[in-house]
Design a protein around this motif. Structure first.
Motif, PDB file in Angstrom:
ATOM      1  N   ASN A 188       0.975  -1.161  -0.028  1.00  0.00           N
ATOM      2  CA  ASN A 188      -0.125  -0.077   0.099  1.00  0.00           C
ATOM      3  C   ASN A 188       0.947   1.283   0.178  1.00  0.00           C
ATOM      4  OD1 ASN A 188      -2.365  -1.463  -0.149  1.00  0.00           O
ATOM      5  ND2 ASN A 188      -2.550  -1.837   2.103  1.00  0.00           N
ATOM      6  N   GLN A 189       1.796   1.182   0.753  1.00  0.00           N
ATOM      7  CA  GLN A 189       2.778   2.328   0.765  1.00  0.00           C
ATOM      8  C   GLN A 189       3.525   2.448  -0.460  1.00  0.00           C
ATOM      9  OE1 GLN A 189       6.014   1.824   3.742  1.00  0.00           O
ATOM     10  NE2 GLN A 189       6.833   3.934   3.322  1.00  0.00           N
ATOM     11  N   LEU A 190       4.040   1.376  -1.149  1.00  0.00           N
ATOM     12  CA  LEU A 190       4.788   1.329  -2.520  1.00  0.00           C
ATOM     13  C   LEU A 190       3.570   2.055  -3.583  1.00  0.00           C
ATOM     14  CD1 LEU A 190       6.928   1.245  -4.362  1.00  0.00           C
ATOM     15  CD2 LEU A 190       6.365  -1.245  -4.661  1.00  0.00           C
ATOM     16  N   ALA A 191       2.222   1.815  -3.498  1.00  0.00           N
ATOM     17  CA  ALA A 191       1.392   2.010  -4.430  1.00  0.00           C
ATOM     18  C   ALA A 191       0.867   3.620  -4.159  1.00  0.00           C
ATOM     19  CB  ALA A 191       0.085   1.374  -4.406  1.00  0.00           C
ATOM     20  N   SER A 192       0.931   4.199  -2.979  1.00  0.00           N
ATOM     21  CA  SER A 192       0.680   5.363  -2.841  1.00  0.00           C
ATOM     22  C   SER A 192       1.785   6.308  -3.182  1.00  0.00           C
ATOM     23  CB  SER A 192       0.411   5.569  -1.280  1.00  0.00           C
ATOM     24  OG  SER A 192      -0.713   4.635  -0.763  1.00  0.00           O
ATOM     25  N   VAL A 193       3.052   5.826  -3.109  1.00  0.00           N
ATOM     26  CA  VAL A 193       4.156   6.614  -3.154  1.00  0.00           C
ATOM     27  C   VAL A 193       4.013   7.065  -5.027  1.00  0.00           C
ATOM     28  CG1 VAL A 193       6.444   6.669  -3.391  1.00  0.00           C
ATOM     29  CG2 VAL A 193       5.593   6.314  -1.300  1.00  0.00           C
ATOM     30  N   LEU A 194       3.942   5.727  -5.622  1.00  0.00           N
ATOM     31  CA  LEU A 194       4.138   5.636  -7.122  1.00  0.00           C
ATOM     32  C   LEU A 194       2.767   6.674  -7.563  1.00  0.00           C
ATOM     33  CD1 LEU A 194       5.186   4.674  -9.599  1.00  0.00           C
ATOM     34  CD2 LEU A 194       3.793   2.592  -9.391  1.00  0.00           C
ATOM     35  N   GLU A 195       1.490   6.252  -6.879  1.00  0.00           N
ATOM     36  CA  GLU A 195       0.492   7.349  -7.655  1.00  0.00           C
ATOM     37  C   GLU A 195       0.691   8.631  -7.236  1.00  0.00           C
ATOM     38  OE1 GLU A 195      -2.935   5.321  -5.531  1.00  0.00           O
ATOM     39  OE2 GLU A 195      -3.340   4.391  -7.438  1.00  0.00           O
ATOM     40  N   SER A 196       0.838   9.191  -6.018  1.00  0.00           N
ATOM     41  CA  SER A 196       1.250  10.419  -5.715  1.00  0.00           C
ATOM     42  C   SER A 196       2.303  11.100  -6.708  1.00  0.00           C
ATOM     43  CB  SER A 196       1.472  10.659  -4.380  1.00  0.00           C
ATOM     44  OG  SER A 196       2.612  10.150  -4.001  1.00  0.00           O
ATOM     45  N   ALA A 197       3.383  10.340  -6.900  1.00  0.00           N
ATOM     46  CA  ALA A 197       4.323  10.968  -7.579  1.00  0.00           C
ATOM     47  C   ALA A 197       3.939  11.067  -9.057  1.00  0.00           C
ATOM     48  CB  ALA A 197       5.653   9.931  -7.498  1.00  0.00           C
ATOM     49  N   ILE A 198       3.164  10.321  -9.793  1.00  0.00           N
ATOM     50  CA  ILE A 198       2.821  10.380 -11.028  1.00  0.00           C
ATOM     51  C   ILE A 198       1.671  11.537 -11.205  1.00  0.00           C
ATOM     52  CG2 ILE A 198       1.860   9.265 -13.114  1.00  0.00           C
ATOM     53  CD1 ILE A 198       3.594   6.945 -12.194  1.00  0.00           C
ATOM     54  N   ALA A 199       0.904  11.507 -10.092  1.00  0.00           N
ATOM     55  CA  ALA A 199      -0.267  12.448 -10.163  1.00  0.00           C
ATOM     56  C   ALA A 199       0.117  13.829 -10.475  1.00  0.00           C
ATOM     57  CB  ALA A 199      -1.243  12.238  -8.997  1.00  0.00           C
ATOM     58  N   LYS A 200       1.136  14.126  -9.931  1.00  0.00           N
ATOM     59  CA  LYS A 200       1.660  15.624  -9.911  1.00  0.00           C
ATOM     60  C   LYS A 200       1.980  16.124 -11.480  1.00  0.00           C
ATOM     61  CE  LYS A 200       6.401  15.049  -8.991  1.00  0.00           C
ATOM     62  NZ  LYS A 200       7.743  15.323  -7.947  1.00  0.00           N
ATOM     63  N   TYR A 201       2.055  15.154 -12.362  1.00  0.00           N
ATOM     64  CA  TYR A 201       2.616  15.224 -13.639  1.00  0.00           C
ATOM     65  C   TYR A 201       1.126  15.328 -14.751  1.00  0.00           C
ATOM     66  CZ  TYR A 201       7.149  14.334 -12.323  1.00  0.00           C
ATOM     67  OH  TYR A 201       8.576  14.170 -11.584  1.00  0.00           O
ATOM     68  N   GLN A 202      -0.089  14.779 -14.299  1.00  0.00           N
ATOM     69  CA  GLN A 202      -1.113  14.694 -15.097  1.00  0.00           C
ATOM     70  C   GLN A 202      -1.560  16.144 -15.544  1.00  0.00           C
ATOM     71  OE1 GLN A 202      -4.583  12.562 -13.217  1.00  0.00           O
ATOM     72  NE2 GLN A 202      -4.120  13.598 -11.581  1.00  0.00           N
ATOM     73  N   HIS A 203      -1.439  17.187 -14.885  1.00  0.00           N
ATOM     74  CA  HIS A 203      -2.058  18.331 -15.085  1.00  0.00           C
ATOM     75  C   HIS A 203      -0.845  19.235 -15.717  1.00  0.00           C
ATOM     76  CE1 HIS A 203      -5.379  17.413 -12.839  1.00  0.00           C
ATOM     77  NE2 HIS A 203      -4.739  17.183 -11.771  1.00  0.00           N
ATOM     78  N   MET A 204       0.301  18.851 -15.928  1.00  0.00           N
ATOM     79  CA  MET A 204       1.271  19.596 -16.583  1.00  0.00           C
ATOM     80  C   MET A 204       0.921  20.003 -18.264  1.00  0.00           C
ATOM     81  SD  MET A 204       4.873  18.475 -15.196  1.00  0.00           S
ATOM     82  CE  MET A 204       5.790  19.292 -16.373  1.00  0.00           C
ATOM     83  N   PRO A 205       0.520  18.928 -19.061  1.00  0.00           N
ATOM     84  CA  PRO A 205       0.184  19.115 -20.346  1.00  0.00           C
ATOM     85  C   PRO A 205      -0.973  20.249 -20.272  1.00  0.00           C
ATOM     86  CG  PRO A 205       0.233  16.852 -19.961  1.00  0.00           C
ATOM     87  CD  PRO A 205       0.243  17.734 -18.506  1.00  0.00           C
TER      88      PRO A 205
END
Length: 774
Positions: free
Chosen positions: A60-77
């Motif tokens: 759960n910790q690994l999945a949360s870190v991965l989701e939060s790390a990638i989520a910050k890039y989804q609004h960059m485009p």
């Protein structure tokens, strides 16, 4: 004796109780082994459950870190698409605007730690990119084939994951359309590199896998697991992945999972084969993991943690070994105690048994029917049993202390030229013989009894002794005399019978030679009959070249008279060719007519067929029968060329006769070559009316013919069958569905080693196996 029976009864009861005890021990042993195994399994499951709880939290910790790390890039485009410089560069396309945009993208990329940011026009061509300074710059490259471009150009935010075709790095792509008013003038794309996450979690005590929707490993803590599939993909799915260029240039293979079993609802035990290097040698190792998975909804991926079970398995194995060792040591100590108790009991039983055995042996010696005598170490009589006195019919007490020679005398043939009985015994000692058997006679007073003496050395605890056994041979000697007389009488009768059989054998050989001569004459008659049928065609074939020779010779003389030597030379060449042609025709008929034996060897099937056709073609031309021959198949069989040609000539002659008896049918004969494994089949098919059922049954019997009266002797097919069988083959006949008859000759394919063996076998059987010919 009653005490002995009681002792034996006790031993039998003890034996049965010992067997029951052994089975009891074996049962206890298996129960202990089962308990050790089940206890180890229970302890292992308990430790795995504890590991599952810890691993689930880490998952759960690994999945949360991965989701939060990638989520910050989804609004960059989206932010890039709203930038005025981006719209201006797409709208005007000035180099100054594009260069400024490249620098801004590079700065944005450095601040956000994204992998790459780039802008595409409506054709999918990259006009600006954050990596414009690098060799692998995206500027000028077209990405219209990517799904994130196709989604964004339709006005929808795009997402995609793939291996970069330019950078060769795995990443997750976010895209958004750039609007100018209501029109889309370009696409803004941000790529997130997943390598940073792999490095971050590479040194953990577990392995992790990031699986795409197709079950392919997109990211992993083990580099050699990348692009491996955990499940099964169909050929259609693999083709779809290849067409999308998602994993450009990478081979999609299955991860080497050799064992997979659910542990509970949220986890499973998985065994994977992995190549490891041990002491410089690459070996295949089996790794066991506890696997747990959960989805990452933001990406549409699934993340798995594989916690190694090696330490748990080693601890369980060590626990089982220690416990089994303790049980084994306890069992050994218990067994030693029981063995010592048993040894003490058996020693007491042995002493008691010895006393009973001594009494039993005395009774046996006194009541046995064989004569027994004991000798001391000097070969003098110590004692004897009553059976010796019964053999001689008188008491022998005066012989005690006397040498054995006063009682027993060996036969002359068994005495080995020894001068005295003492020499006989000493020779046995010198040769190291512990048991010595001789035939001789018991002689005492006026009594003589034929006996067989067996001398056995007995090494007693304190001295050396001998045991001599005497068996009465009176009846045996009488039987031997009767058998000898019967053998003499039997030999006389055998001699008389042998003489009679030799005479019968001589007469039989004479009859066989006469029969073989008769067969040869019949065979030659059949061959001459065939030659007689072919004579008309032969005359026609020879008359044509003779007429041509006369014409060429006359013209040649005229050319010589005129001095036209070249024309004369050409005529002589024609005459020579016609002479060779006539010689070849005559040679074929001479070979066909000669006598001889079958000589096995390699022969070409096509050559034999063409040889038969040269003989039969004149007759076929005369009566207008068409010959159809299949192309040369290159078959080589084991047989005799001359005899195979003669068999084929006979079959072709019979086919012509069958066709001529049915004038309304088409006149055609077809010859086929067919390979059937280790045999070659030559088939001759005619267009006649076929064979009747009675003809098929008796076709190969001597003197049977289906032709009109006076047209055949009925020997051709019988002789052909004998020739084919002598070459190791078979001949058969049947009617064809389309009409007409078909005769097939099967011959074995040529084999060099088999040919040598048959040659040796033929030489060894030459005197009894008759060879036959047409």
């Amino acid at each position: 004796m009653s005490a002995l029976k009681e002792k034996y009864g006790f031993s039998i009861r003890w034996l049965f109780s010992s067997k029951q005890l052994i089975w009891l021990y074996l049962g206890a042993f298996f129960v202990v082994v089962l308990l050790i195994w089940k206890g180890g399994e229970a302890l292992r499951n308990q430790q795995i459950k504890a590991l599952r709880i810890d691993s689930f939290e880490q998952l759960n910790q690994l999945a949360s870190v991965l989701e939060s790390a990638i989520a910050k890039y989804q609004h960059m485009p989206t932010l890039l698409a709203s930038n005025d410089r981006v719209r201006k560069a797409l709208r005007d396309g000035f180099d100054s605007d594009i260069n400024q945009l490249n620098r801004e993208l590079e700065q944005i990329n450095r601040i956000t730690e994204a992998s790459d940011s780039y802008i595409l026009n409506t054709d999918g061509l990259t006009i600006a990119s954050s990596n414009y300074r690098e060799v692998t710059s995206f500027v000028g490259r077209n990405f219209a084939f990517r799904p994130y471009f196709k989604d964004a150009i339709q006005g929808k935010p795009g997402r995609y994951y793939a291996l970069g075709t330019t950078s060769n790095r795995r990443g997750y792509y976010f895209s958004y359309p750039v609007y100018e008013g209501d029109s889309i003038i370009g696409i803004a794309v941000v790529k997130v590199d997943l390598t940073q996450f792999e490095k971050r979690f590479a040194n953990q005590h577990y392995e992790f896998l990031l699986l795409d929707p197709d079950g392919i490993v997109f990211s992993s803590s083990r580099a050699n697991w990348l692009y491996r599939v955990l499940g099964e993909l169909s050929h259609t799915e693999l083709q779809r992945i290849a067409d999308s260029q998602r994993y450009y240039g990478k081979s999609i293979e299955k991860l080497a999972i050799v064992y997979q079993k659910p542990f509970d609802e949220k986890s499973q035990i998985v065994d994977v084969l992995e190549n490891t290097v041990i002491d410089g040698t690459e070996e295949l190792e089996r790794l066991s993991f506890l696997r747990m998975s959960r989805p990452i909804r933001l990406l549409g991926f699934q993340i798995s943690i594989l916690a190694p079970l090696k330490i748990i398995n080693e601890e369980i194995s060590l626990w089982r070994t220690i416990f089994a060792g303790g049980v084994t040591i306890t069992a050994l100590l218990l067994g030693l105690a029981m063995l010592r108790r048993r040894m003490l009991r058996e020693r007491s039983d042995a002493n008691e048994m010895t006393r009973h055995n001594q009494a039993y042996i005395r009774e046996v010696i006194q009541n046995t029917q064989a004569g027994l005598v004991t000798l001391d170490e000097h070969h003098k009589i110590e004692s004897f049993n009553p059976a010796v006195e019964k053999l001689l019919g008188q008491p022998l007490s005066p012989l005690v202390g006397q040498p054995l020679g006063v009682l027993f005398q060996p036969d002359e043939q068994d005495a080995l030229a020894l001068s005295s009985h003492n020499d006989f015994l000493e020779a046995a000692n010198d040769l190291g013989i512990k048991v010595l058997t001789r035939e001789g006679r018991l002689c005492y007073s006026d009594q003589t009894v034929p006996v067989e003496m067996t001398l056995c050395k007995m090494q007693l605890p304190n001295r050396l002794s001998y045991l001599v056994t005497f068996h009465d041979m009176t009846e045996r000697k009488r039987y031997e005399q009767d058998i000898t007389q019967a053998r003499i009488e039997l030999e006389e009768r055998v001699k008389e019978r042998t003489f009679e059989l030799q005479g019968a054998n001589t007469r039989l050989r004479h009859e066989i030679e006469e029969h073989k001569g008769t067969q040869r004459e019949l065979i030659q008659t059949a061959k001459l009959a065939v030659l007689g049928q072919l004579s008309a065609g032969l005359n026609h074939e020879l008359n044509q070249p003779l007429t041509a020779i006369r014409a060429f010779a006359g013209n040649g003389l005229k050319f010589l008279d005129r001095g036209q030597y070249e024309q004369a030379h050409a005529n002589l060449q024609h005459i020579s060719q016609l002479g060779h042609h006539m010689g070849d025709i005559i040679a074929r008929f001479k070979v066909f007519a000669r006598k001889g034996d079958v000589h096995q060897g390699p022969i070409a099937v096509q050559t034999a067929i063409m040889g038969a056709l040269k003989i039969m073609s004149p007759r076929y031309k005369e009566v207008g029968i068409e010959l159809v021959v299949t192309e040369d198949q290159g078959f080589i069989v084991n047989g005799d060329m001359v005899f195979l040609e003669q068999v084929l000539v006979n079959l072709l002659a019979n086919a012509a006769d069958a066709i001529l008896e049915t004038p309304n049918n088409p006149r055609r004969v077809h010859i086929e070559q067919i390979s059937t494994g280790n045999q070659v089949m030559i088939c001759v098919q005619d267009s006649g009316n076929g064979l009747s059922d009675d003809a098929i049954r008796h076709l190969f019997e001597p003197f049977f013919t289906s032709k009109s009266s006076g047209l055949g002797l009925g020997l051709g097919l019988s002789i052909s069958q004998r020739i084919v069988e002598a070459m190791g083959g078979q001949i058969s006949a049947q009617n064809r569905d389309s009409g007409g008859a078909e005769f097939c000759v099967r011959l074995p394919c040529f084999n060099h080693h088999l040919s040598q063996f048959q040659s040796l076998s033929r030489e060894s059987k030459e005197s009894i196996d008759p060879k036959e010919e047409i």
